[in-house]
Write a protein that holds these residues in place. Structure first.
Motif, PDB file in Angstrom:
ATOM      1  N   LEU A 108       0.855  -1.182   0.000  1.00 19.27           N
ATOM      2  CA  LEU A 108       0.000   0.000   0.000  1.00 19.27           C
ATOM      3  C   LEU A 108       0.890   1.230   0.000  1.00 19.27           C
ATOM      4  CD1 LEU A 108      -2.491  -1.120   2.793  1.00 19.27           C
ATOM      5  CD2 LEU A 108      -2.769  -1.378   0.329  1.00 19.27           C
ATOM      6  N   THR A 109       0.650   2.135  -0.924  1.00 17.32           N
ATOM      7  CA  THR A 109       1.429   3.360  -1.035  1.00 17.32           C
ATOM      8  C   THR A 109       0.570   4.524  -0.575  1.00 17.32           C
ATOM      9  OG1 THR A 109       2.619   2.443  -2.925  1.00 17.32           O
ATOM     10  CG2 THR A 109       2.744   4.819  -2.618  1.00 17.32           C
ATOM     11  N   LEU A 110       1.087   5.305   0.348  1.00 19.66           N
ATOM     12  CA  LEU A 110       0.376   6.465   0.891  1.00 19.66           C
ATOM     13  C   LEU A 110       1.198   7.716   0.625  1.00 19.66           C
ATOM     14  CD1 LEU A 110       0.088   3.829   2.962  1.00 19.66           C
ATOM     15  CD2 LEU A 110      -1.439   5.403   4.076  1.00 19.66           C
ATOM     16  N   ALA A 111       0.535   8.809   0.368  1.00 20.94           N
ATOM     17  CA  ALA A 111       1.228  10.069   0.083  1.00 20.94           C
ATOM     18  C   ALA A 111       1.625  10.753   1.381  1.00 20.94           C
ATOM     19  CB  ALA A 111       0.315  10.990  -0.725  1.00 20.94           C
ATOM     20  N   ALA A 112       2.815  11.325   1.367  1.00 15.46           N
ATOM     21  CA  ALA A 112       3.270  12.094   2.529  1.00 15.46           C
ATOM     22  C   ALA A 112       2.412  13.340   2.661  1.00 15.46           C
ATOM     23  CB  ALA A 112       4.734  12.482   2.359  1.00 15.46           C
ATOM     24  N   ASP A 113       1.959  13.613   3.873  1.00 18.15           N
ATOM     25  CA  ASP A 113       1.220  14.840   4.150  1.00 18.15           C
ATOM     26  C   ASP A 113       2.261  15.933   4.365  1.00 18.15           C
ATOM     27  OD1 ASP A 113      -0.149  16.977   5.271  1.00 18.15           O
ATOM     28  OD2 ASP A 113      -1.446  15.720   6.511  1.00 18.15           O
ATOM     29  N   LYS A 114       2.469  16.740   3.340  1.00 14.04           N
ATOM     30  CA  LYS A 114       3.519  17.762   3.382  1.00 14.04           C
ATOM     31  C   LYS A 114       3.246  18.846   4.422  1.00 14.04           C
ATOM     32  CE  LYS A 114       5.989  15.992   0.056  1.00 14.04           C
ATOM     33  NZ  LYS A 114       7.365  15.643   0.114  1.00 14.04           N
ATOM     34  N   GLY A 115       2.021  18.909   4.919  1.00 15.53           N
ATOM     35  CA  GLY A 115       1.706  19.865   5.974  1.00 15.53           C
ATOM     36  C   GLY A 115       1.989  19.327   7.360  1.00 15.53           C
ATOM     37  N   SER A 116       2.299  18.033   7.445  1.00 17.83           N
ATOM     38  CA  SER A 116       2.608  17.452   8.752  1.00 17.83           C
ATOM     39  C   SER A 116       4.073  17.696   9.092  1.00 17.83           C
ATOM     40  CB  SER A 116       2.283  15.958   8.770  1.00 17.83           C
ATOM     41  OG  SER A 116       3.158  15.240   7.928  1.00 17.83           O
ATOM     42  N   LYS A 117       4.404  17.441  10.321  1.00 20.08           N
ATOM     43  CA  LYS A 117       5.759  17.697  10.821  1.00 20.08           C
ATOM     44  C   LYS A 117       6.796  16.893  10.033  1.00 20.08           C
ATOM     45  CE  LYS A 117       8.597  17.230  14.902  1.00 20.08           C
ATOM     46  NZ  LYS A 117       8.830  16.496  16.092  1.00 20.08           N
ATOM     47  N   GLU A 118       7.901  17.566   9.707  1.00 18.00           N
ATOM     48  CA  GLU A 118       9.016  16.862   9.075  1.00 18.00           C
ATOM     49  C   GLU A 118       9.857  16.230  10.167  1.00 18.00           C
ATOM     50  OE1 GLU A 118      12.967  17.792   6.456  1.00 18.00           O
ATOM     51  OE2 GLU A 118      11.124  18.841   5.873  1.00 18.00           O
ATOM     52  N   MET A 119      10.170  14.957   9.967  1.00 19.37           N
ATOM     53  CA  MET A 119      10.975  14.209  10.931  1.00 19.37           C
ATOM     54  C   MET A 119      12.374  14.013  10.356  1.00 19.37           C
ATOM     55  SD  MET A 119       8.115  11.588  12.459  1.00 19.37           S
ATOM     56  CE  MET A 119       8.356  10.397  11.214  1.00 19.37           C
ATOM     57  N   PRO A 120      13.241  13.310  11.077  1.00 18.42           N
ATOM     58  CA  PRO A 120      14.594  13.095  10.557  1.00 18.42           C
ATOM     59  C   PRO A 120      14.585  12.428   9.177  1.00 18.42           C
ATOM     60  CG  PRO A 120      14.451  12.435  12.862  1.00 18.42           C
ATOM     61  CD  PRO A 120      13.052  12.738  12.408  1.00 18.42           C
ATOM     62  N   TYR A 121      15.582  12.746   8.388  1.00 21.71           N
ATOM     63  CA  TYR A 121      15.805  12.161   7.066  1.00 21.71           C
ATOM     64  C   TYR A 121      14.600  12.315   6.134  1.00 21.71           C
ATOM     65  CZ  TYR A 121      20.174  10.375   8.829  1.00 21.71           C
ATOM     66  OH  TYR A 121      21.448  10.287   9.347  1.00 21.71           O
ATOM     67  N   LEU A 122      13.977  13.484   6.193  1.00 17.58           N
ATOM     68  CA  LEU A 122      12.907  13.905   5.286  1.00 17.58           C
ATOM     69  C   LEU A 122      11.588  13.152   5.447  1.00 17.58           C
ATOM     70  CD1 LEU A 122      15.046  14.300   2.039  1.00 17.58           C
ATOM     71  CD2 LEU A 122      14.440  16.072   3.709  1.00 17.58           C
ATOM     72  N   ALA A 123      11.502  12.266   6.432  1.00 14.58           N
ATOM     73  CA  ALA A 123      10.233  11.563   6.668  1.00 14.58           C
ATOM     74  C   ALA A 123       9.208  12.577   7.183  1.00 14.58           C
ATOM     75  CB  ALA A 123      10.427  10.439   7.677  1.00 14.58           C
ATOM     76  N   ARG A 124       7.954  12.238   7.071  1.00 19.74           N
ATOM     77  CA  ARG A 124       6.858  13.072   7.578  1.00 19.74           C
ATOM     78  C   ARG A 124       6.143  12.313   8.688  1.00 19.74           C
ATOM     79  NH1 ARG A 124       6.739  18.454   6.250  1.00 19.74           N
ATOM     80  NH2 ARG A 124       7.833  18.658   4.299  1.00 19.74           N
ATOM     81  N   ARG A 125       5.447  13.063   9.517  1.00 21.41           N
ATOM     82  CA  ARG A 125       4.691  12.448  10.609  1.00 21.41           C
ATOM     83  C   ARG A 125       3.459  11.708  10.095  1.00 21.41           C
ATOM     84  NH1 ARG A 125       0.201  13.628  13.690  1.00 21.41           N
ATOM     85  NH2 ARG A 125       0.234  12.578  15.708  1.00 21.41           N
ATOM     86  N   LYS A 126       2.828  12.212   9.015  1.00 15.47           N
ATOM     87  CA  LYS A 126       1.562  11.637   8.558  1.00 15.47           C
ATOM     88  C   LYS A 126       1.602  11.306   7.073  1.00 15.47           C
ATOM     89  CE  LYS A 126      -3.393  12.185   8.582  1.00 15.47           C
ATOM     90  NZ  LYS A 126      -4.533  13.022   8.728  1.00 15.47           N
ATOM     91  N   TYR A 127       0.922  10.197   6.728  1.00 25.04           N
ATOM     92  CA  TYR A 127       0.808   9.722   5.352  1.00 25.04           C
ATOM     93  C   TYR A 127      -0.657   9.349   5.111  1.00 25.04           C
ATOM     94  CZ  TYR A 127       5.841   9.662   5.426  1.00 25.04           C
ATOM     95  OH  TYR A 127       7.149  10.055   5.526  1.00 25.04           O
ATOM     96  N   ASP A 128      -1.165   9.724   3.924  1.00 26.18           N
ATOM     97  CA  ASP A 128      -2.571   9.476   3.594  1.00 26.18           C
ATOM     98  C   ASP A 128      -2.688   8.628   2.341  1.00 26.18           C
ATOM     99  OD1 ASP A 128      -3.906  11.084   5.611  1.00 26.18           O
ATOM    100  OD2 ASP A 128      -3.089  12.820   4.567  1.00 26.18           O
TER     101      ASP A 128
END
Length: 164
Positions: free
Chosen positions: A94-114
């Motif tokens: 399952l592929t989910l899009a990064a929520d670019k409005g959510s917090k950026e975490m280390p190594y460009l990861a995001r807190r939320k994916y939809d």
């Protein structure tokens, strides 16, 4: 004249043309409305580990974070990368899009994916990170997967490793 009110009542009752077919149609419409407004119970979501063969097959390389639940071995069940997050359910990626409005975490990861059916959040204890390799840091984290009705289907604490 005394019969006039009685005749009026008889005439009015004759206007009520409820037939058994109309009553059944009204009953079926009521049942359909109730069923349409019922919410099915949430599914029991079981995530499959994302192992190297899946990473290789789907080209899931790059910077980001992986989450492995406590007691589940070293197999990550979620990948959080710059643009997309990944889960495997019943062998299907399952592929989910990064929520670019959510917090950026280390190594460009995001807190939320939809995604279409699911969303997930990855919460880290960033202050408690420990370097575990040349370009990797381990954190305690919590993965929460929700369905389209915002119901929690999966929640676990575990090791979140971020790196390149």
């Amino acid at each position: 004249m005394r019969w006039l009110p009685v005749l009026a009542l008889v005439a009015l009752s004759a206007c009520d043309s409820t037939t058994p077919a109309k009553e059944e149609a009204a009953r079926q419409a009521d049942v359909a409305e109730v069923e349409a407004n019922q919410e099915s119970p949430p599914e029991e979501l079981v995530l499959d580990p994302i192992r190297y063969p899946e990473i290789e097959k789907h080209n899931l390389y790059g910077a980001g974070c992986s989450f492995a639940p406590d007691g589940g071995g070293l197999g990550a069940v979620a990948l959080a990368m710059a643009d997309e997050g990944y889960l495997i359910r019943n062998g299907e990626l399952l592929t989910l899009a990064a929520d670019k409005g959510s917090k950026e975490m280390p190594y460009l990861a995001r807190r939320k994916y939809d995604g279409r059916e699911y969303s997930f959040t990855l919460d880290l204890d960033e202050a408690g990170g420990e370097q575990s390799g040349y370009e990797t840091t381990d954190y305690r984290g919590t993965l929460t997967v929700r369905d389209g009705n915002d119901r929690v289907l999966y929640q676990a604490e575990g090791l979140t490793q971020c790196g390149a």
